[in-house]
Write an enzyme that holds these catalytic residues in place. Sequence first.
Site, PDB file in Angstrom:
ATOM      1  CG  LEU A   1      -1.907  -1.190   1.311  1.00 52.58           C
ATOM      2  CD1 LEU A   1      -2.613  -1.197   2.668  1.00 52.58           C
ATOM      3  CD2 LEU A   1      -2.927  -1.104   0.184  1.00 52.58           C
TER       4      LEU A   1
ATOM      5  N   GLY B   1      15.056  20.116 -15.061  1.00 55.76           N
ATOM      6  CA  GLY B   1      15.536  20.828 -13.861  1.00 55.76           C
ATOM      7  C   GLY B   1      14.422  21.115 -12.875  1.00 55.76           C
TER       8      GLY B   1
ATOM      9  CB  ILE C   1      11.548  14.442  -9.479  1.00 54.48           C
ATOM     10  CG1 ILE C   1      10.231  14.384  -8.695  1.00 54.48           C
ATOM     11  CG2 ILE C   1      12.127  13.032  -9.633  1.00 54.48           C
ATOM     12  CD1 ILE C   1       9.137  13.549  -9.332  1.00 54.48           C
TER      13      ILE C   1
ATOM     14  CD  GLU D   1      14.102  22.813 -17.520  1.00 53.99           C
ATOM     15  OE1 GLU D   1      13.916  21.859 -16.756  1.00 53.99           O
ATOM     16  OE2 GLU D   1      13.231  23.232 -18.332  1.00 53.99           O
TER      17      GLU D   1
ATOM     18  CB  ALA E   1      13.513  14.020 -13.803  1.00 57.01           C
TER      19      ALA E   1
ATOM     20  CG  LEU F   1       2.990  19.048  -4.368  1.00 62.43           C
ATOM     21  CD1 LEU F   1       2.803  20.455  -3.813  1.00 62.43           C
ATOM     22  CD2 LEU F   1       4.458  18.613  -4.211  1.00 62.43           C
TER      23      LEU F   1
ATOM     24  CG  HIS G   1      18.049  34.429  20.022  1.00 65.52           C
ATOM     25  ND1 HIS G   1      18.493  34.748  18.761  1.00 65.52           N
ATOM     26  CD2 HIS G   1      19.142  34.422  20.841  1.00 65.52           C
ATOM     27  CE1 HIS G   1      19.803  34.946  18.804  1.00 65.52           C
ATOM     28  NE2 HIS G   1      20.228  34.746  20.058  1.00 65.52           N
TER      29      HIS G   1
HETATM   30  C1  LIG Z   1      10.650  10.492  -6.888  1.00 66.35           C
HETATM   31  C2  LIG Z   1       9.451  11.223  -6.379  1.00 66.35           C
HETATM   32  C3  LIG Z   1       9.558  12.002  -5.243  1.00 66.35           C
HETATM   33  C4  LIG Z   1       8.455  12.681  -4.752  1.00 66.35           C
HETATM   34  N1  LIG Z   1       8.605  13.430  -3.632  1.00 66.35           N
HETATM   35  C5  LIG Z   1       7.539  14.102  -3.135  1.00 66.35           C
HETATM   36  C6  LIG Z   1       7.658  14.839  -1.931  1.00 66.35           C
HETATM   37  O1  LIG Z   1       8.717  14.900  -1.321  1.00 66.35           O
HETATM   38  N2  LIG Z   1       6.557  15.476  -1.462  1.00 66.35           N
HETATM   39  C7  LIG Z   1       5.352  15.436  -2.130  1.00 66.35           C
HETATM   40  O2  LIG Z   1       4.392  16.048  -1.664  1.00 66.35           O
HETATM   41  N3  LIG Z   1       5.214  14.729  -3.265  1.00 66.35           N
HETATM   42  C8  LIG Z   1       6.269  14.057  -3.781  1.00 66.35           C
HETATM   43  N4  LIG Z   1       6.113  13.300  -4.907  1.00 66.35           N
HETATM   44  C9  LIG Z   1       4.777  13.270  -5.555  1.00 66.35           C
HETATM   45  C10 LIG Z   1       3.840  12.310  -4.812  1.00 66.35           C
HETATM   46  O3  LIG Z   1       4.425  11.034  -4.782  1.00 66.35           O
HETATM   47  C11 LIG Z   1       2.488  12.280  -5.493  1.00 66.35           C
HETATM   48  O4  LIG Z   1       1.983  13.591  -5.591  1.00 66.35           O
HETATM   49  C12 LIG Z   1       1.494  11.430  -4.703  1.00 66.35           C
HETATM   50  O5  LIG Z   1       1.974  10.116  -4.543  1.00 66.35           O
HETATM   51  C13 LIG Z   1       0.141  11.413  -5.396  1.00 66.35           C
HETATM   52  O6  LIG Z   1      -0.719  10.637  -4.635  1.00 66.35           O
HETATM   53  P1  LIG Z   1      -1.966   9.903  -5.280  1.00 66.35           P
HETATM   54  O7  LIG Z   1      -2.687   9.264  -4.147  1.00 66.35           O
HETATM   55  O8  LIG Z   1      -2.721  10.830  -6.150  1.00 66.35           O
HETATM   56  O9  LIG Z   1      -1.375   8.779  -6.271  1.00 66.35           O
HETATM   57  P2  LIG Z   1      -0.195   7.730  -6.152  1.00 66.35           P
HETATM   58  O10 LIG Z   1       0.630   7.917  -4.974  1.00 66.35           O
HETATM   59  O11 LIG Z   1       0.468   7.727  -7.488  1.00 66.35           O
HETATM   60  O12 LIG Z   1      -0.951   6.346  -5.938  1.00 66.35           O
HETATM   61  C14 LIG Z   1      -1.767   5.782  -6.911  1.00 66.35           C
HETATM   62  C15 LIG Z   1      -1.860   4.295  -6.653  1.00 66.35           C
HETATM   63  O13 LIG Z   1      -2.916   3.785  -7.446  1.00 66.35           O
HETATM   64  C16 LIG Z   1      -2.561   2.492  -7.890  1.00 66.35           C
HETATM   65  N5  LIG Z   1      -3.366   2.208  -9.078  1.00 66.35           N
HETATM   66  C17 LIG Z   1      -3.362   2.840 -10.273  1.00 66.35           C
HETATM   67  N6  LIG Z   1      -4.311   2.324 -11.086  1.00 66.35           N
HETATM   68  C18 LIG Z   1      -4.908   1.331 -10.379  1.00 66.35           C
HETATM   69  C19 LIG Z   1      -5.965   0.442 -10.647  1.00 66.35           C
HETATM   70  N7  LIG Z   1      -6.632   0.486 -11.822  1.00 66.35           N
HETATM   71  N8  LIG Z   1      -6.308  -0.441  -9.708  1.00 66.35           N
HETATM   72  C20 LIG Z   1      -5.655  -0.497  -8.515  1.00 66.35           C
HETATM   73  N9  LIG Z   1      -4.672   0.340  -8.185  1.00 66.35           N
HETATM   74  C21 LIG Z   1      -4.304   1.243  -9.105  1.00 66.35           C
HETATM   75  C22 LIG Z   1      -1.085   2.610  -8.180  1.00 66.35           C
HETATM   76  O14 LIG Z   1      -0.481   1.321  -8.152  1.00 66.35           O
HETATM   77  C23 LIG Z   1      -0.619   3.501  -7.036  1.00 66.35           C
HETATM   78  O15 LIG Z   1      -0.185   2.727  -5.950  1.00 66.35           O
HETATM   79  C24 LIG Z   1       7.199  12.592  -5.411  1.00 66.35           C
HETATM   80  C25 LIG Z   1       7.075  11.790  -6.553  1.00 66.35           C
HETATM   81  C26 LIG Z   1       8.180  11.103  -7.032  1.00 66.35           C
HETATM   82  C27 LIG Z   1       8.026  10.248  -8.244  1.00 66.35           C
END
Ligand SMILES: Cc1cc2nc3c(=O)[nH]c(=O)nc-3n(C[C@H](O)[C@H](O)[C@H](O)COP(=O)(O)OP(=O)(O)OC[C@H]3O[C@@H](n4cnc5c(N)ncnc54)[C@H](O)[C@@H]3O)c2cc1C
Length: 463
Positions: free
Chosen positions: A39, A178, A181, A200, A267, A317, A442
């Site tokens: 999860l 740039g 990520i 970039e 990226a 985010l 402070h």
């Molecule tokens: C390298 C990296 C670093 C990041 N760092 C940050 C950070 O520091 N801070 C921050 O705020 N954000 C960060 N982000 C962005 C953040 O990860 C996303 O904004 C966030 O995870 C979005 O959440 P979500 O719930 O919309 O989707 P996700 O986290 O993408 O989750 C979606 C889930 O749905 C599942 N899924 C998709 N389709 C199906 C289906 N049909 N049936 C069942 N399951 C399915 C996928 O397997 C996945 O597990 C980062 C992203 C990356 C790639």
Amino acid sequence: MPDSFDLIVIGSGPGGYVCAIRAAQLGMKVACVEKRETLGGTCLNIGCIPSKALLQSSENFEEIAHKFADHGITVEGIKLDLARMQARKGEVVSANTKGVEFLFRKNKVTWLKGAGKITAPGKVEVAGTTYETKNIVIATGSDSIPLRGVEIDEKTVVTSTGALELESVPKHLVVIGGGVIGLELGSVWRRLGAEVTVIEFLDRILPGMDTEIAKNFERVLTKQGFKFKLGHKVTGATRTEAGISLSVEPAKGGEAQTVEADVVLVAIGRRPYVEGLGLEAVGVALDERGRVRTDEHFATNVPGIYAIGDVIAGAMLAHKAEDEGVAVAEILAGQHGHVNYGAIPGIVYTWPEVAAVGATEDELKAAGTAYKVGKFPFTANGRARAMGDLDGFVKILADKTTDRVLGAHILGPDAGHLIAEMVTAIEFGASAEDVARICHAHPTLSESVKEAALAVDGRPIHI
Ligand SMILES: Cc1cc2nc3c(=O)[nH]c(=O)nc-3n(C[C@H](O)[C@H](O)[C@H](O)COP(=O)(O)OP(=O)(O)OC[C@H]3O[C@@H](n4cnc5c(N)ncnc54)[C@H](O)[C@@H]3O)c2cc1C
């Protein structure tokens, strides 16, 4: 007969799992569909959490290697055990994903394992079984955008996912893009010894963030050893014996050149992920950028189907997705769930960090809003001096007439924590004067926020 539910959430990222828990708290019978083995979505498995684990480990390494000596601490024989560093990252991820499993059990949320497909409003098929539900929330997140002519193998040409898994430190890592990520993961590998070049397309880094902050940040990163090729685009990649050969052209046109790398990180952004959901058949409308179209209550055009997180419009985010998850659960329970999009912080977890909330100076200029600026550099902050972290400054933008805080931008040590105060200020409609009159302990870095607020009125004390 398979179980039926009040709510089925598809996707267990920060949007989906938080929505499922909040809905369960509000008395709904909830299931969450997740096709991944664990999860937590992108954020916990291949995003926020593993990247922050590696950023912490690599910063520890850099501090010992380069910063401790200045404090009078000499460490000899420093060695990098990358396998252990990666294993630790795996442990951090696993503790977090298991934590979500625990929270599901605690809140009686059913995890439906497999890919979810909406076969009709109120019907979700998972692993051959169709479940009935009153409402559906799509929280399927996003995926990396591929670059034409540059084929990903997740070993030498990688997305962020492969960049988190490298088994050795590249000699030359080229980062295409740039943005946040690219700069975070570029920082990880630079600290561990890679030469890092960022290519970039635009003539600046961190598009969307305050230009002045981005320019200063570029200077700081250059001082750390980053090389930047701004205003350039990568048009193709070929595999050679030594690694990857990239052909690079000026964005505005001009002669192509070759850049050699042993690892390339693509990226260039992320795009909404809706594959296999069956949206077309059910008639759920997407917008021009492939995002699920929603109204201000997260409702799609099909009754009973909602969407949140990276798959809809807005900042990609984790905390934005979480807040939307809570809001939609509360709306479904008849409450007034709401997200204030003007008060969502954005953070770059490099060192120094970059953090922002509210309007940028560029946005205020474009909107013709009259504003005042207050700035305070960390060179004038006692705690920053004690830490030896002098790069950067706090910048606060306030309405010229009312003094209401419109935006805050910080480049500096622990900017990600410091910004929380300004998020609160914006959420409560505070003026710069309000922030300036709050007592700040402070010696703390937060005094720089107070001083920047004083500077809005031209009366900082320590500069
Ligand atoms: C390298 C990296 C670093 C990041 N760092 C940050 C950070 O520091 N801070 C921050 O705020 N954000 C960060 N982000 C962005 C953040 O990860 C996303 O904004 C966030 O995870 C979005 O959440 P979500 O719930 O919309 O989707 P996700 O986290 O993408 O989750 C979606 C889930 O749905 C599942 N899924 C998709 N389709 C199906 C289906 N049909 N049936 C069942 N399951 C399915 C996928 O397997 C996945 O597990 C980062 C992203 C990356 C790639």
